[in-house]
Design an enzyme around this catalytic site. Structure first.
Site, PDB file in Angstrom:
ATOM      1  N   GLU A 159      -6.714   4.541   7.993  1.00 34.03           N
ATOM      2  CA  GLU A 159      -6.340   6.054   7.832  1.00 34.03           C
ATOM      3  C   GLU A 159      -7.808   6.601   7.076  1.00 34.03           C
ATOM      4  O   GLU A 159      -8.128   7.767   7.342  1.00 34.03           O
ATOM      5  CB  GLU A 159      -5.217   6.189   6.861  1.00 34.03           C
ATOM      6  CG  GLU A 159      -3.976   5.956   7.707  1.00 34.03           C
ATOM      7  CD  GLU A 159      -2.885   5.481   6.847  1.00 34.03           C
ATOM      8  OE1 GLU A 159      -2.959   5.582   5.529  1.00 34.03           O
ATOM      9  OE2 GLU A 159      -1.656   5.007   7.547  1.00 34.03           O
ATOM     10  N   SER A 181       3.417  -2.338  10.196  1.00 33.87           N
ATOM     11  CA  SER A 181       5.044  -2.309  10.443  1.00 33.87           C
ATOM     12  C   SER A 181       5.457  -3.823  10.204  1.00 33.87           C
ATOM     13  O   SER A 181       6.555  -4.195  10.796  1.00 33.87           O
ATOM     14  CB  SER A 181       5.357  -2.099  11.944  1.00 33.87           C
ATOM     15  OG  SER A 181       4.862  -0.621  12.024  1.00 33.87           O
ATOM     16  N   GLU A 235      -5.386  -5.086  10.396  1.00 27.10           N
ATOM     17  CA  GLU A 235      -4.391  -4.216  10.895  1.00 27.10           C
ATOM     18  C   GLU A 235      -4.445  -3.368  12.067  1.00 27.10           C
ATOM     19  O   GLU A 235      -5.128  -2.482  12.183  1.00 27.10           O
ATOM     20  CB  GLU A 235      -4.127  -3.261   9.585  1.00 27.10           C
ATOM     21  CG  GLU A 235      -4.003  -3.713   8.329  1.00 27.10           C
ATOM     22  CD  GLU A 235      -3.456  -2.530   7.345  1.00 27.10           C
ATOM     23  OE1 GLU A 235      -2.356  -2.925   6.925  1.00 27.10           O
ATOM     24  OE2 GLU A 235      -4.132  -1.621   7.076  1.00 27.10           O
ATOM     25  N   LYS A 271       0.226   4.244  -0.307  1.00 20.35           N
ATOM     26  CA  LYS A 271      -0.792   5.365   0.135  1.00 20.35           C
ATOM     27  C   LYS A 271      -0.476   6.768  -0.622  1.00 20.35           C
ATOM     28  O   LYS A 271      -0.221   6.569  -2.095  1.00 20.35           O
ATOM     29  CB  LYS A 271      -0.023   5.527   1.739  1.00 20.35           C
ATOM     30  CG  LYS A 271      -0.326   4.288   2.454  1.00 20.35           C
ATOM     31  CD  LYS A 271       0.137   4.600   3.859  1.00 20.35           C
ATOM     32  CE  LYS A 271      -0.173   3.065   4.530  1.00 20.35           C
ATOM     33  NZ  LYS A 271      -0.104   3.341   6.188  1.00 20.35           N
ATOM     34  N   GLY A 303       2.524   2.117  10.691  1.00 20.38           N
ATOM     35  CA  GLY A 303       3.494   3.029  10.596  1.00 20.38           C
ATOM     36  C   GLY A 303       4.330   3.471  11.852  1.00 20.38           C
ATOM     37  O   GLY A 303       4.880   4.487  11.919  1.00 20.38           O
ATOM     38  N   HIS A 325      -9.329   1.051   5.072  1.00 17.69           N
ATOM     39  CA  HIS A 325      -7.850   1.179   5.877  1.00 17.69           C
ATOM     40  C   HIS A 325      -8.255   2.198   7.041  1.00 17.69           C
ATOM     41  O   HIS A 325      -9.129   3.056   6.930  1.00 17.69           O
ATOM     42  CB  HIS A 325      -7.160   1.844   4.959  1.00 17.69           C
ATOM     43  CG  HIS A 325      -5.671   1.854   5.451  1.00 17.69           C
ATOM     44  ND1 HIS A 325      -5.350   2.756   6.112  1.00 17.69           N
ATOM     45  CD2 HIS A 325      -4.548   0.933   5.086  1.00 17.69           C
ATOM     46  CE1 HIS A 325      -3.632   2.551   6.409  1.00 17.69           C
ATOM     47  NE2 HIS A 325      -3.601   1.468   5.980  1.00 17.69           N
ATOM     48  N   ASN A 339       0.781  -1.213   0.054  1.00  9.63           N
ATOM     49  CA  ASN A 339      -0.044  -0.073   0.025  1.00  9.63           C
ATOM     50  C   ASN A 339       0.749   1.245  -0.150  1.00  9.63           C
ATOM     51  O   ASN A 339       1.312   1.655   1.005  1.00  9.63           O
ATOM     52  CB  ASN A 339      -1.008  -0.063   1.318  1.00  9.63           C
ATOM     53  CG  ASN A 339      -1.644   1.120   1.430  1.00  9.63           C
ATOM     54  OD1 ASN A 339      -1.931   2.020   0.466  1.00  9.63           O
ATOM     55  ND2 ASN A 339      -2.539   1.365   2.516  1.00  9.63           N
TER      56      ASN A 339
HETATM   57  P1  PGA Z   1       3.045  -0.025   7.637  1.00  8.37           P
HETATM   58  O1  PGA Z   1       1.386   0.199   7.112  1.00  8.37           O
HETATM   59  O2  PGA Z   1       3.703  -1.274   7.107  1.00  8.37           O
HETATM   60  O3  PGA Z   1       3.738   1.325   7.323  1.00  8.37           O
HETATM   61  O4  PGA Z   1       2.912  -0.030   9.221  1.00  8.37           O
HETATM   62  C1  PGA Z   1       0.554  -0.775   6.824  1.00  8.37           C
HETATM   63  C2  PGA Z   1      -0.490  -0.252   6.189  1.00  8.37           C
HETATM   64  O5  PGA Z   1      -1.125   0.744   6.612  1.00  8.37           O
HETATM   65  O6  PGA Z   1      -1.330  -0.890   5.591  1.00  8.37           O
END
Ligand code: PGA
Length: 249
Positions: A96, A212, A166, A11, A172, A94, A9
């Site tokens: 976010e 992560s 997640e 983003k 992140g 997601h 992803n």
């Molecule tokens: P990350 O993000 O691997 O940077 O933690 C995962 C995601 O948001 O799908």
């Protein structure tokens, strides 16, 4: 056997030149077998990514779509538009999108239905916040996110859903759920599916872990029985890291 999947992803990262460079680097990482590998660039670059990957097995997927078929929704993208450029998978739910764009379970239920109507497969994301886990409510929160957005679907429709657990506190942040925490939650999700849809459907559904995932922890997480791959954010922006993760699956 369930399909193994690694999806990157991206983003809101990478301009067109960076997108093309990263794709070239991904192609150079070589081939892979027995699993699906996907990247989700910004919608602006989906077409360019599709052409750059036209002879590769790497799939191009979208990060989001709107629930309406068409209409006065300035700035939005419909499932039909994605389908029209041969994008056949979309990430929905997601954290976010939930946190910054107000996507509720009800909206997500509509988005999932709209995607499936266009014959677009869904990577459905969900996961608890840190407070939920601290309070011991994580199973309850995850169960309600899944039930609210997906349980109106029948078993046939569920075949077009990939689940992605997640935990919000791990996205992140450099903080990863331990392989045991991931397995515990994935097994719980599978049992939830089994109760609603039967064991065969539950066993056939891919459940990805995200939060992560890095080259140095991927293998241990992926070794768990109910973890069928990963949704990768930060580490998907570097071809070498992303493919190290792909190879460890
Ligand atoms: P990350 O993000 O691997 O940077 O933690 C995962 C995601 O948001 O799908």
């Amino acid at each position: 056997m369930r399909t193994k999947i690694v999806a990157g992803n991206w983003k809101m990262n990478n301009d067109l030149a960076e997108t093309q460079t990263l794709i070239e680097q991904l192609i150079q990482q070589g081939d892979f077998s027995n699993k699906r590998v996907m990247i989700a660039p910004t919608a602006v670059h989906l077409s360019a990514a599709k052409s750059a990957l036209s002879t590769s097995k790497i799939e191009v997927v979208a990060q989001n779509m709107h629930q309406a078929e068409a209409g006065a929704y300035t700035g939005e993208i419909s499932g039909k538009m994605l389908k029209g450029i041969d994008v056949n998978t979309v990430i929905l739910g997601h954290s976010e999108r939930r946190a910054y764009f107000g996507e509720t379970d009800t909206i997500l239920e509509e988005k999932v239905a709209a995607a499936l109507k266009q014959d677009i497969e869904v990577i459905f994301c969900f996961g608890e916040e840190l407070e939920d886990r601290k309070a011991g409510n994580h199973f309850e929160v995850v169960a309600s996110q899944i039930k609210n957005a997906l349980f109106a679907l029948d078993a046939a429709a569920l075949k077009n859903i990939i689940l992605a657990y997640e935990p919000v506190w791990a996205i992140g942040t450099g903080e990863t759920a331990s392989p045991e925490q991931a397995q515990e939650m994935h097994a719980f999700i599978r049992s939830l599916l089994a109760k609603k849809y039967g064991e065969a459907t539950a066993q056939a559904t891919s459940i990805l872990y995200g939060g992560s995932v890095k080259p140095n922890n991927a293998q241990e997480i992926f070794s768990k029985a109910d973890v069928d791959g990963g949704l990768i954010g930060g580490a998907s922006l570097k071809a070498e890291d992303f493919f190290a993760i792909v190879k460890s699956l």
